[in-house]
Scaffold this motif. Structure first.
Motif, PDB file in Angstrom:
ATOM      1  N   ASN A 122     -24.553  13.343  23.907  1.00  0.00           N
ATOM      2  CA  ASN A 122     -24.621  14.793  24.094  1.00  0.00           C
ATOM      3  C   ASN A 122     -24.959  15.518  22.800  1.00  0.00           C
ATOM      4  N   ASN A 123     -25.785  16.533  22.956  1.00  0.00           N
ATOM      5  CA  ASN A 123     -26.198  17.411  21.864  1.00  0.00           C
ATOM      6  C   ASN A 123     -27.021  16.710  20.780  1.00  0.00           C
ATOM      7  N   ALA A 124     -27.463  15.497  21.064  1.00  0.00           N
ATOM      8  CA  ALA A 124     -28.465  14.887  20.192  1.00  0.00           C
ATOM      9  C   ALA A 124     -29.807  15.565  20.450  1.00  0.00           C
ATOM     10  N   LYS A 125     -30.650  15.585  19.429  1.00  0.00           N
ATOM     11  CA  LYS A 125     -31.967  16.201  19.561  1.00  0.00           C
ATOM     12  C   LYS A 125     -33.029  15.172  19.201  1.00  0.00           C
ATOM     13  N   ILE A 126     -33.913  14.889  20.154  1.00  0.00           N
ATOM     14  CA  ILE A 126     -34.990  13.924  19.978  1.00  0.00           C
ATOM     15  C   ILE A 126     -36.302  14.694  20.024  1.00  0.00           C
ATOM     16  N   GLY A 127     -37.108  14.580  18.974  1.00  0.00           N
ATOM     17  CA  GLY A 127     -38.368  15.309  18.920  1.00  0.00           C
ATOM     18  C   GLY A 127     -39.434  14.706  19.814  1.00  0.00           C
ATOM     19  N   ASN A 128     -40.616  14.500  19.273  1.00  0.00           N
ATOM     20  CA  ASN A 128     -41.756  14.042  20.065  1.00  0.00           C
ATOM     21  C   ASN A 128     -42.279  12.695  19.563  1.00  0.00           C
ATOM     22  N   TYR A 129     -42.750  11.869  20.510  1.00  0.00           N
ATOM     23  CA  TYR A 129     -43.494  10.640  20.221  1.00  0.00           C
ATOM     24  C   TYR A 129     -42.686   9.616  19.433  1.00  0.00           C
ATOM     25  N   ASN A 130     -41.399   9.529  19.740  1.00  0.00           N
ATOM     26  CA  ASN A 130     -40.525   8.568  19.081  1.00  0.00           C
ATOM     27  C   ASN A 130     -40.382   7.300  19.911  1.00  0.00           C
ATOM     28  N   VAL A 138     -28.203   6.803  19.603  1.00  0.00           N
ATOM     29  CA  VAL A 138     -28.364   8.071  18.888  1.00  0.00           C
ATOM     30  C   VAL A 138     -27.162   8.920  19.291  1.00  0.00           C
ATOM     31  N   ASP A 139     -26.253   9.127  18.364  1.00  0.00           N
ATOM     32  CA  ASP A 139     -24.956   9.696  18.719  1.00  0.00           C
ATOM     33  C   ASP A 139     -24.982  11.227  18.692  1.00  0.00           C
ATOM     34  N   THR A 140     -23.846  11.801  19.006  1.00  0.00           N
ATOM     35  CA  THR A 140     -23.676  13.243  19.164  1.00  0.00           C
ATOM     36  C   THR A 140     -24.198  14.036  17.954  1.00  0.00           C
ATOM     37  N   VAL A 155     -27.898   1.913  15.029  1.00  0.00           N
ATOM     38  CA  VAL A 155     -26.899   2.943  15.316  1.00  0.00           C
ATOM     39  C   VAL A 155     -27.167   4.155  14.427  1.00  0.00           C
ATOM     40  N   ILE A 156     -27.515   5.262  15.074  1.00  0.00           N
ATOM     41  CA  ILE A 156     -27.706   6.539  14.382  1.00  0.00           C
ATOM     42  C   ILE A 156     -26.470   7.361  14.699  1.00  0.00           C
ATOM     43  N   ASN A 157     -25.544   7.425  13.755  1.00  0.00           N
ATOM     44  CA  ASN A 157     -24.265   8.052  14.035  1.00  0.00           C
ATOM     45  C   ASN A 157     -24.361   9.579  14.100  1.00  0.00           C
ATOM     46  N   SER A 158     -23.242  10.211  14.415  1.00  0.00           N
ATOM     47  CA  SER A 158     -23.217  11.651  14.664  1.00  0.00           C
ATOM     48  C   SER A 158     -23.698  12.436  13.449  1.00  0.00           C
ATOM     49  N   GLU A 159     -24.459  13.494  13.724  1.00  0.00           N
ATOM     50  CA  GLU A 159     -24.931  14.462  12.733  1.00  0.00           C
ATOM     51  C   GLU A 159     -25.867  13.854  11.684  1.00  0.00           C
TER      52      GLU A 159
END
Length: 211
Positions: A122-130, A138-140, A155-159
């Motif tokens: 939740n509340n993760a932001k994924i841009g374009n063409y990834n 991809v965490d919170t 693991v891409i942790n929070s923030e």
């Protein structure tokens, strides 16, 4: 029901995209690839019909077909995306595996590939063409820019912030709050505990610059 999809690129990323669309019962109309060795071949029951410059197939995009860009080379991928926008007024669709978990409160742009078992919280932001490979997390409140590749099991942790063009290797761990700069590279299995500057390459546990 989604339109049939034309996949630009018939190598590793292309066949991975095909598997993702198959998982969602989306028909892949054909591949287009510039390799003459692949043209007129069949990959997993889908034909490589022509090159990525073939207007007879490209003119179907936006009318009868959607498109996904799965070309391996980053510069070539960017060029094709620009051509699709400028000449055909379309953007690539997302390829999200049936067995991934993407929160309804995450934000996704266009043309992303999300593999089987990947999690976007939740509340993760994924841009374009990834490209987010199988079982990556991809965490919170993490933010991923554009044209980022995240390897399987990373693991891409929070923030965490991962800027445009960065590469995160298989199984790497990015500790909460760290920033990965534009076009930086993180080696497989690394544990990143401090910010990584743009264009830098780091490796190890804890990750250190590669000279």
């Amino acid at each position: 029901m989604q339109n049939p999809v034309i996949i630009l690129g018939a190598q590793k990323l292309g066949t991975a995209a095909l598997d993702i669309f198959n998982s969602n019962n989306v028909v892949v109309y054909c591949f287009l690839d510039d390799s003459k060795d692949l043209q007129q071949q069949e990959l997993n029951n889908v034909s490589v019909m022509s090159s990525t410059e073939d207007s007879e197939f490209l003119k179907l995009i936006g009318k009868k077909c959607d498109v996904f860009v799965a070309v391996e080379d980053s510069a070539a991928r960017k060029g094709l995306i620009k051509m699709l926008k400028d000449e055909y007024k379309v953007v690539p669709v997302n390829a999200i595996h049936k067995f991934s978990a993407v929160s309804e409160f995450a934000w996704l742009g266009h043309g992303n590939m999300i593999g089987a078992g990947a999690i976007v919280n939740n509340n993760a932001k994924i841009g374009n063409y990834n490209v987010i490979e199988s079982r990556a997390l991809v965490d919170t409140k993490a933010e991923i820019g554009d044209n980022v590749q995240i390897g399987a099991g990373a693991v891409i942790n929070s923030e965490v912030i991962v800027e445009d063009g960065a590469f995160i290797g298989t199984g790497a761990v990015i500790v909460s709050g760290v920033k990965i700069g534009k076009n930086a590279r993180v080696g497989a299995g690394s544990v990143v505990v401090a910010n990584v500057p743009a264009k830098a390459t780091v490796f190890g546990n804890p990750a250190a610059p590669v000279k």
